[in-house]
Design an enzyme around this catalytic site. Structure first.
Site, PDB file in Angstrom:
ATOM      1  N   THR A  20      33.053  37.074  41.451  1.00 46.78           N
ATOM      2  CA  THR A  20      34.337  36.356  41.620  1.00 46.78           C
ATOM      3  C   THR A  20      34.858  35.700  40.340  1.00 46.78           C
ATOM      4  O   THR A  20      35.820  34.935  40.392  1.00 46.78           O
ATOM      5  CB  THR A  20      34.207  35.268  42.712  1.00 46.78           C
ATOM      6  N   TRP A  21      34.243  35.989  39.203  1.00 42.81           N
ATOM      7  CA  TRP A  21      34.715  35.390  37.941  1.00 42.81           C
ATOM      8  C   TRP A  21      36.121  35.916  37.653  1.00 42.81           C
ATOM      9  O   TRP A  21      36.328  37.137  37.645  1.00 42.81           O
ATOM     10  CB  TRP A  21      33.746  35.781  36.833  1.00 42.81           C
ATOM     11  N   ASP A  47      28.974  36.308  45.048  1.00 43.79           N
ATOM     12  CA  ASP A  47      28.541  35.472  43.933  1.00 43.79           C
ATOM     13  C   ASP A  47      29.703  34.661  43.382  1.00 43.79           C
ATOM     14  O   ASP A  47      30.751  35.205  43.049  1.00 43.79           O
ATOM     15  CB  ASP A  47      28.009  36.373  42.798  1.00 43.79           C
ATOM     16  N   TYR A  52      33.546  28.987  37.662  1.00 42.94           N
ATOM     17  CA  TYR A  52      34.673  29.899  37.900  1.00 42.94           C
ATOM     18  C   TYR A  52      35.909  29.191  38.466  1.00 42.94           C
ATOM     19  O   TYR A  52      36.870  29.844  38.862  1.00 42.94           O
ATOM     20  CB  TYR A  52      34.265  31.050  38.836  1.00 42.94           C
ATOM     21  N   GLN A 160      19.916  36.313  37.522  1.00 42.36           N
ATOM     22  CA  GLN A 160      21.183  37.055  37.397  1.00 42.36           C
ATOM     23  C   GLN A 160      21.443  37.294  35.908  1.00 42.36           C
ATOM     24  O   GLN A 160      21.497  36.346  35.128  1.00 42.36           O
ATOM     25  CB  GLN A 160      22.320  36.242  38.028  1.00 42.36           C
ATOM     26  N   TYR A 188      24.944  41.492  36.485  1.00 42.65           N
ATOM     27  CA  TYR A 188      26.369  41.130  36.469  1.00 42.65           C
ATOM     28  C   TYR A 188      27.163  42.002  35.488  1.00 42.65           C
ATOM     29  O   TYR A 188      26.587  42.698  34.661  1.00 42.65           O
ATOM     30  CB  TYR A 188      26.570  39.627  36.225  1.00 42.65           C
TER      31      TYR A 188
HETATM   32  P1  NAP Z   1      32.908  43.641  36.220  1.00 45.72           P
HETATM   33  O1  NAP Z   1      32.565  43.497  37.656  1.00 45.72           O
HETATM   34  O2  NAP Z   1      32.054  44.461  35.337  1.00 45.72           O
HETATM   35  O3  NAP Z   1      34.402  44.172  36.035  1.00 45.72           O
HETATM   36  C1  NAP Z   1      35.486  43.573  36.669  1.00 45.72           C
HETATM   37  C2  NAP Z   1      36.721  44.408  36.339  1.00 45.72           C
HETATM   38  O4  NAP Z   1      36.561  45.710  36.916  1.00 45.72           O
HETATM   39  C3  NAP Z   1      37.990  43.840  36.917  1.00 45.72           C
HETATM   40  O5  NAP Z   1      39.024  44.059  35.964  1.00 45.72           O
HETATM   41  C4  NAP Z   1      38.251  44.683  38.150  1.00 45.72           C
HETATM   42  O6  NAP Z   1      39.614  44.850  38.462  1.00 45.72           O
HETATM   43  C5  NAP Z   1      37.705  46.015  37.711  1.00 45.72           C
HETATM   44  N1  NAP Z   1      37.268  46.817  38.835  1.00 45.72           N
HETATM   45  C6  NAP Z   1      36.410  46.479  39.823  1.00 45.72           C
HETATM   46  N2  NAP Z   1      36.236  47.485  40.670  1.00 45.72           N
HETATM   47  C7  NAP Z   1      37.006  48.507  40.222  1.00 45.72           C
HETATM   48  C8  NAP Z   1      37.257  49.825  40.674  1.00 45.72           C
HETATM   49  N3  NAP Z   1      36.637  50.284  41.766  1.00 45.72           N
HETATM   50  N4  NAP Z   1      38.131  50.595  39.967  1.00 45.72           N
HETATM   51  C9  NAP Z   1      38.741  50.125  38.852  1.00 45.72           C
HETATM   52  N5  NAP Z   1      38.537  48.888  38.373  1.00 45.72           N
HETATM   53  C10 NAP Z   1      37.672  48.082  39.048  1.00 45.72           C
HETATM   54  O7  NAP Z   1      33.024  42.220  35.490  1.00 45.72           O
HETATM   55  P2  NAP Z   1      32.605  40.712  35.756  1.00 45.72           P
HETATM   56  O8  NAP Z   1      33.597  40.056  36.633  1.00 45.72           O
HETATM   57  O9  NAP Z   1      32.331  40.138  34.417  1.00 45.72           O
HETATM   58  O10 NAP Z   1      31.167  40.786  36.481  1.00 45.72           O
HETATM   59  C11 NAP Z   1      30.994  40.767  37.873  1.00 45.72           C
HETATM   60  C12 NAP Z   1      30.539  39.420  38.378  1.00 45.72           C
HETATM   61  O11 NAP Z   1      29.295  39.029  37.811  1.00 45.72           O
HETATM   62  C13 NAP Z   1      31.453  38.239  37.993  1.00 45.72           C
HETATM   63  O12 NAP Z   1      32.653  38.276  38.699  1.00 45.72           O
HETATM   64  C14 NAP Z   1      30.558  37.078  38.296  1.00 45.72           C
HETATM   65  O13 NAP Z   1      30.491  36.816  39.678  1.00 45.72           O
HETATM   66  C15 NAP Z   1      29.226  37.601  37.763  1.00 45.72           C
HETATM   67  N6  NAP Z   1      28.974  37.182  36.354  1.00 45.72           N
HETATM   68  C16 NAP Z   1      27.945  36.323  36.128  1.00 45.72           C
HETATM   69  C17 NAP Z   1      27.681  35.885  34.837  1.00 45.72           C
HETATM   70  C18 NAP Z   1      26.557  34.914  34.589  1.00 45.72           C
HETATM   71  O14 NAP Z   1      26.444  34.392  33.477  1.00 45.72           O
HETATM   72  N7  NAP Z   1      25.713  34.704  35.554  1.00 45.72           N
HETATM   73  C19 NAP Z   1      28.455  36.350  33.755  1.00 45.72           C
HETATM   74  C20 NAP Z   1      29.475  37.270  34.021  1.00 45.72           C
HETATM   75  C21 NAP Z   1      29.721  37.684  35.327  1.00 45.72           C
HETATM   76  P3  NAP Z   1      40.394  44.051  39.631  1.00 45.72           P
HETATM   77  O15 NAP Z   1      39.942  42.631  39.575  1.00 45.72           O
HETATM   78  O16 NAP Z   1      41.810  44.265  39.261  1.00 45.72           O
HETATM   79  O17 NAP Z   1      40.068  44.702  40.954  1.00 45.72           O
END
Ligand code: NAP
Length: 278
Positions: A20-21, A47, A52, A160, A188
């Site tokens: 959800t970031w 998550d 966030y 994570q 992530y």
């Molecule tokens: P990600 O999930 O790798 O990528 C998100 C991007 O991918 C968004 O632009 C999304 O677009 C796009 N997307 C998702 N599904 C898609 C699909 N089926 N087709 C085309 N595009 C798609 O990036 P993230 O948000 O960095 O990582 C995921 C999660 O991990 C975070 O949201 C957070 O909860 C967690 N996280 C944790 C940490 C930590 O330090 N613990 C750090 C980073 C992230 P749309 O939004 O337009 O659908």
């Protein structure tokens, strides 16, 4: 949707969950619809984090009336992770999420407060029923060793960490350590945050070919690879409902050993290095 045991004492949860970031940057109605569509399709592991911002409020709205379907995870920021600060941060998250408990509560990354303080707070929160389990994020092996010594064996449900096709550093030591200690790995940024391999690239073509044989998409193949064995989980973030639906489809996709080997070759692990984080 495939399910798998989360930590040594945990329950079985969906291998593909929802991040959800920055979900608050999308149109609010779309973000909520995406989360709900994801839950409908089995991505019940959600998550979020105090870091966030508005995302916790959006999650609260999305899960209203269906809290019991969801495995809800949030995180305390290191600067709040004193004993009293962790408890206060958790209570604020619960309020924004409109719930009385988290299924798992994580330390977002290591900061200045001793781990003993944070884990003492986690124990208090567990005793009062505000969290059901606890874990860590962005912990390398030395940090994991220290955390386990402080918290006790079996107390750390998950770590994570950054994990996608082009960033497989965890496979050298963090992943083996977690597998040996029954700590779930929640990968992530499975799409590289926003850097998914181009279809025309060498690796992209491999994903497309494998996807073609399954009637799947390249992103589904990538997610299936990232959860190919225990104790792996992944949490793609989608604020578009059609993206959430596509991601959920990966939860039923099983890759053959040959396909896994092809992806392994196309996206090599690389040399051992310090744990990367976003
Ligand atoms: P990600 O999930 O790798 O990528 C998100 C991007 O991918 C968004 O632009 C999304 O677009 C796009 N997307 C998702 N599904 C898609 C699909 N089926 N087709 C085309 N595009 C798609 O990036 P993230 O948000 O960095 O990582 C995921 C999660 O991990 C975070 O949201 C957070 O909860 C967690 N996280 C944790 C940490 C930590 O330090 N613990 C750090 C980073 C992230 P749309 O939004 O337009 O659908």
């Amino acid at each position: 949707m495939q399910h798998r045991r989360f930590g040594s004492a945990g329950r079985d949860i969906s291998v593909v969950g929802q991040g959800t970031w920055y979900i608050d940057r999308a149109h609010r109605a779309s973000a909520i619809a995406a989360l709900r569509r994801g839950i409908d399709l089995g991505m019940t592991h959600i998550d979020t984090a105090e870091y966030y911002g508005e995302a916790e409020n959006i999650v609260g709205e999305a899960i209203a009336g269906r809290r019991d379907e969801v495995f809800l995870v949030s995180k305390v920021m290191p600067q709040n992770a004193s004993r009293a600060g962790t408890i206060a941060a958790c209570e604020k998250s619960l309020k924004r999420l409109r719930t009385d408990h988290l299924d798992c509560y994580l330390l977002h990354w290591r900061g200045a407060y001793p781990l003993a303080e944070t884990f003492a707070a986690f124990a208090t929160l567990k005793a009062s029923g505000k969290i059901f389990s606890c874990g860590v994020s962005n912990f390398d092996v030395a940090d994991l060793e220290e955390a386990e010594a402080v918290a006790g064996k079996g107390e750390i449900a998950c770590n994570q960490v950054l994990y996608h096709l082009q960033e497989r550093a965890i496979e050298h030591s963090v992943l083996p350590w977690c597998a040996a200690h029954s700590v779930a790995i929640v990968g992530y940024s499975p799409f590289g945050h926003d850097d998914f391999p181009q279809a025309a690239s060498k690796g992209g073509r491999v994903l497309q070919e494998i996807a073609g044989t399954h009637g799947a998409t390249a992103r589904q193949v990538a997610l299936a690879f990232l959860v190919r064995a225990a104790p792996l989980f992944t949490i793609p973030k989608a604020s578009a409902p059609e993206h959430a639906a596509e991601n959920a489809g990966a939860g039923d996709l099983r890759l053959s050993e040959t396909e896994i080997a092809r992806i392994d070759t196309a996206f090599p692990v690389g040399r051992p290095r310090a744990l990367p984080m976003l």
